[in-house]
Design a protein around this motif. Structure first.
Motif, PDB file in Angstrom:
ATOM      1  N   SER A  60      -2.480 -15.884 -45.758  1.00 53.66           N
ATOM      2  CA  SER A  60      -1.245 -15.140 -45.966  1.00 53.66           C
ATOM      3  C   SER A  60      -0.699 -15.326 -47.383  1.00 53.66           C
ATOM      4  O   SER A  60       0.186 -14.581 -47.811  1.00 53.66           O
ATOM      5  CB  SER A  60      -0.187 -15.580 -44.941  1.00 53.66           C
ATOM      6  N   GLU A  99       5.139 -25.510 -40.165  1.00 54.49           N
ATOM      7  CA  GLU A  99       4.790 -24.278 -39.444  1.00 54.49           C
ATOM      8  C   GLU A  99       3.344 -24.299 -38.946  1.00 54.49           C
ATOM      9  O   GLU A  99       2.928 -23.412 -38.206  1.00 54.49           O
ATOM     10  CB  GLU A  99       5.018 -23.064 -40.342  1.00 54.49           C
ATOM     11  N   TYR A 145      -3.108 -19.227 -32.392  1.00 56.17           N
ATOM     12  CA  TYR A 145      -1.760 -18.745 -32.656  1.00 56.17           C
ATOM     13  C   TYR A 145      -1.603 -18.423 -34.151  1.00 56.17           C
ATOM     14  O   TYR A 145      -1.058 -17.387 -34.524  1.00 56.17           O
ATOM     15  CB  TYR A 145      -0.731 -19.797 -32.226  1.00 56.17           C
ATOM     16  N   GLU A 189       0.771 -26.353 -33.887  1.00 53.03           N
ATOM     17  CA  GLU A 189       0.390 -24.990 -33.492  1.00 53.03           C
ATOM     18  C   GLU A 189      -1.125 -24.924 -33.289  1.00 53.03           C
ATOM     19  O   GLU A 189      -1.892 -25.651 -33.922  1.00 53.03           O
ATOM     20  CB  GLU A 189       0.810 -23.976 -34.561  1.00 53.03           C
ATOM     21  N   ASP A 208      -3.360 -15.256 -34.960  1.00 48.99           N
ATOM     22  CA  ASP A 208      -2.553 -14.106 -34.527  1.00 48.99           C
ATOM     23  C   ASP A 208      -1.391 -13.842 -35.475  1.00 48.99           C
ATOM     24  O   ASP A 208      -1.015 -12.693 -35.718  1.00 48.99           O
ATOM     25  CB  ASP A 208      -2.013 -14.326 -33.104  1.00 48.99           C
ATOM     26  N   LYS A 209      -0.833 -14.923 -36.033  1.00 50.86           N
ATOM     27  CA  LYS A 209       0.300 -14.798 -36.955  1.00 50.86           C
ATOM     28  C   LYS A 209      -0.153 -14.402 -38.362  1.00 50.86           C
ATOM     29  O   LYS A 209       0.660 -14.280 -39.270  1.00 50.86           O
ATOM     30  CB  LYS A 209       1.056 -16.132 -37.039  1.00 50.86           C
ATOM     31  N   LYS A 210      -1.449 -14.205 -38.540  1.00 52.19           N
ATOM     32  CA  LYS A 210      -2.039 -13.794 -39.816  1.00 52.19           C
ATOM     33  C   LYS A 210      -1.860 -14.845 -40.913  1.00 52.19           C
ATOM     34  O   LYS A 210      -1.843 -14.523 -42.102  1.00 52.19           O
ATOM     35  CB  LYS A 210      -1.451 -12.456 -40.296  1.00 52.19           C
TER      36      LYS A 210
END
Length: 457
Positions: free
Chosen positions: A86, A49, A57, A53, A60-62
C-alpha cells in the motif's frame, strides 16, 4: 521450544528494529506477533495496524497484494514472491516456515527486501534501450539503407550527400543521373529514408524492363473490364499504391513517347485516371526519376519530350562514375569485403598486389561491378588470402589485349572473347542472360566459359 524471557524479547525486538530489511513473524494461524520498525515504511501503515492481524485480513485490506505467510501455510514450504504494498513499494519477500516436533508450522518468518529502485532502474534501462535503438535506427538512416553505409572521401560525393540532405524534405522532383551501376537506386532509397516520408511507401518501377503495353497499366492502374485480360476487380496503379510516399521511376529515358505525355499531365495536374476510368484521383507521391542516358541528347533526337525533361529536371543530381572518384575506392572495397565476409561467415582479405590492381582498374560497371566482383572473388578463392592472380583473372581490361598485347589474330580474338565473357558474367551472372545479351546460344556460353576456365555460379 522454551519461551523467551523479557531480556530475550528485548534483544529480538532490537535486532528487528535495526534491520534494514522488513522482518515479520507470524504464528501457525498466520497472526503477526512480531514486526520490525522498517515494515512501517515498506507497507505504509503503523506496526500497531499489523500486530495481531492475520495475513489474510491484511491482504483483504490491500496492505499487500498477496500474502507470503498464507502461501507458506498452504504449501508447508519456503516461499519467495514479489509483493506490491500500500506504500507503492515493490518488495521481494521470502517466507520461512518453523516447524514444531510434530512437523506442524509453529511460526512463519518473513524477510522483505525493498526492490522498488531496482525495478525502476530496470524500467529506466529498458526505456533507455528503446531510445538508444531509436537513435541507432535514425543514425542508420543517415548512414544508408539495409545496414549499408554511404562510404566516400571524394569532394564530388561529399557535395552530392550535402545536396541530398538539403533537398530531402522539399517535394520537388529529383532526377538522378549517372552511368549504370553508380548507385542511383541506392541514392533514391537514401532520399526516402532521410525524408519525412520515410514511414510511407517507396515504390520502384524500371521503365525499361516492362513491355510498353503493360507499363501504362502498371503506372496508372485500370478499372475492371478495361481491356481483354483485365482483372475483374481492376488494379491499382503504382502512383496510387505509392500514396503519399515516393515513387521511383528508374530508367526514365526508356519511357515510351506515348506514355511521356500522360506522365507529364500527371506531374502537372497532380491527378491520374485509371485506364477505362471516368474519375481521377489525386497524386500525393513525390517523384524521383533516374536514367543512365544523356537526356538532353535524347531530347535533341526527338525520343524524349523536352517539356517532360524540364519537369523532371527540377533537382538534378549527377552521380560520377567510379573512375572519376578513385579516392573513394579503398573505402568501398573495405566496406563491400566486410559486408560479404559477414554474409558468408568468411574472413577473406586482399593481398597488397590485389589491392593495387583493384585501385588501377576503371570499373566500367561502377559500384555494382565492384560489389559483384568482390563477392565473386570471396566465393571462388580457396583460403583466406585473395591474391592478384584472381584479380587478373577477372579484370584484365580489353584495351590491354587490343593495344599492348597485339599478336597472332587467333590469340588476340580469344583474349577479346575471354574478357568480353568475364565482363558479361560480372554484370549479368547467369549463362542464360549472358547468352541473351551477347546474342549467342546458351550452350556456346557454357562451352566458352569452360574453355577459358571462367567459374560459373
Amino acid at each position: 521450544m522454551m519461551p523467551l524471557n523479557n531480556q530475550a524479547i528485548e534483544e529480538l525486538t532490537s535486532i528487528l528494529d535495526v534491520s534494514f530489511d522488513g522482518i515479520t513473524i507470524a504464528n501457525g494461524e498466520g497472526i503477526f506477533i512480531r514486526v520490525s520498525k522498517s515494515c512501517e515504511e515498506l507497507f505504509g501503515v503503523k506496526i500497531s495496524e499489523i500486530l495481531g492481524e492475520s495475513s489474510l485480513y491484511l491482504e483483504d485490506k490491500k496492505i499487500f497484494d498477496k500474502s507470503v505467510t498464507s502461501e507458506v501455510l498452504k504449501r508447508k514450504d519456503r516461499v519467495t514472491l514479489v509483493q506490491k504494498t500500500s506504500a507503492d513499494k515493490i518488495v521481494l519477500v521470502t517466507g520461512i516456515p518453523i516447524f514444531d516436533k510434530d512437523k506442524n508450522i509453529e511460526k512463519v518468518i518473513n524477510i522483505s527486501k525493498d526492490i522498488t529502485e531496482t525495478k525502476k532502474l530496470k524500467s529506466d534501462l529498458k526505456n533507455l534501450q528503446t531510445e538508444l535503438d531509436w537513435f541507432k535506427q535514425e543514425l542508420s538512416k543517415r548512414n544508408g539503407i539495409d545496414n549499408q553505409k554511404i562510404t566516400y572521401k571524394s569532394a564530388a560525393m561529399k557535395q552530392i550527400i550535402d545536396t541530398v540532405h538539403h533537398v530531402v524534405n522539399f517535394d520537388a522532383t529529383v532526377l538522378l543521373l549517372g552511368e549504370t551501376g553508380v548507385g542511383k537506386g541506392f541514392m533514391a532509397k537514401m532520399i526516402h529514408s532521410l525524408s519525412k516520408r520515410r514511414d510511407l511507401p517507396f515504390v520502384n518501377i524500371n521503365c525499361g524492363a516492362i513491355p510498353e503495353h503493360l507499363l501504362e497499366s502498371e503506372l496508372f492502374g485500370y478499372e475492371k473490364g478495361a481491356f481483354t485480360g483485365a482483372s475483374k476487380e481492376g488494379k491499382r496503379g503504382l502512383f496510387e499504391i505509392a500514396d503519399e510516399g515516393i515513387i521511383f521511376l528508374d530508367e526514365i529515358g526508356e519511357l515510351p513517347l506515348s506514355l511521356q505525355v500522360k506522365l507529364l499531365h500527371v506531374l502537372d495536374d497532380k491527378r491520374v485516371r485509371r485506364i477505362g476510368g471516368t474519375t481521377s484521383y489525386e497524386v500525393k507521391a513525390r517523384v524521383i526519376a533516374a536514367t543512365n542516358k544523356n537526356l538532353k541528347e535524347v531530347v535533341k533526337q526527338g525520343r524524349f519530350r523536352e517539356d517532360l525533361f524540364y519537369r523532371l529536371n527540377v533537382i538534378p543530381i549527377n552521380i560520377p562514375a567510379l573512375r572519376e572518384r578513385k579516392e573513394d575506392l579503398p573505402f568501398l572495397i573495405n566496406m563491400f569485403l566486410e559486408n560479404i565476409n559477414d554474409k558468408y561467415g568468411t574472413e577473406k582479405y586482399f593481398s597488397e598486389n590485389a589491392i593495387k590492381l583493384l585501385l588501377e582498374y576503371d570499373f566500367p560497371g561502377n559500384i555494382r561491378e565492384l560489389q559483384n566482383m568482390i563477392e565473386r572473388l570471396v566465393i571462388i578463392t580457396i583460403g583466406d588470402k585473395i591474391g592478384s592472380n584472381k584479380i587478373h583473372y577477372l579484370i584484365e581490361p580489353l584495351s590491354i589485349s587490343l593495344s599492348n598485347k597485339l599478336g597472332p589474330l587467333k590469340e588476340t580474338v580469344e583474349a577479346v572473347e575471354r574478357n568480353l565473357l568475364i565482363a558479361a558474367f560480372i554484370e549479368y551472372k547467369t549463362t542464360r542472360k549472358v547468352a541473351e545479351v551477347l546474342q549467342i546460344d546458351q550452350s556456346t556460353v557454357v562451352k566458352k566459359a569452360k574453355k577459358f576456365k571462367i567459374p560459373l555460379k
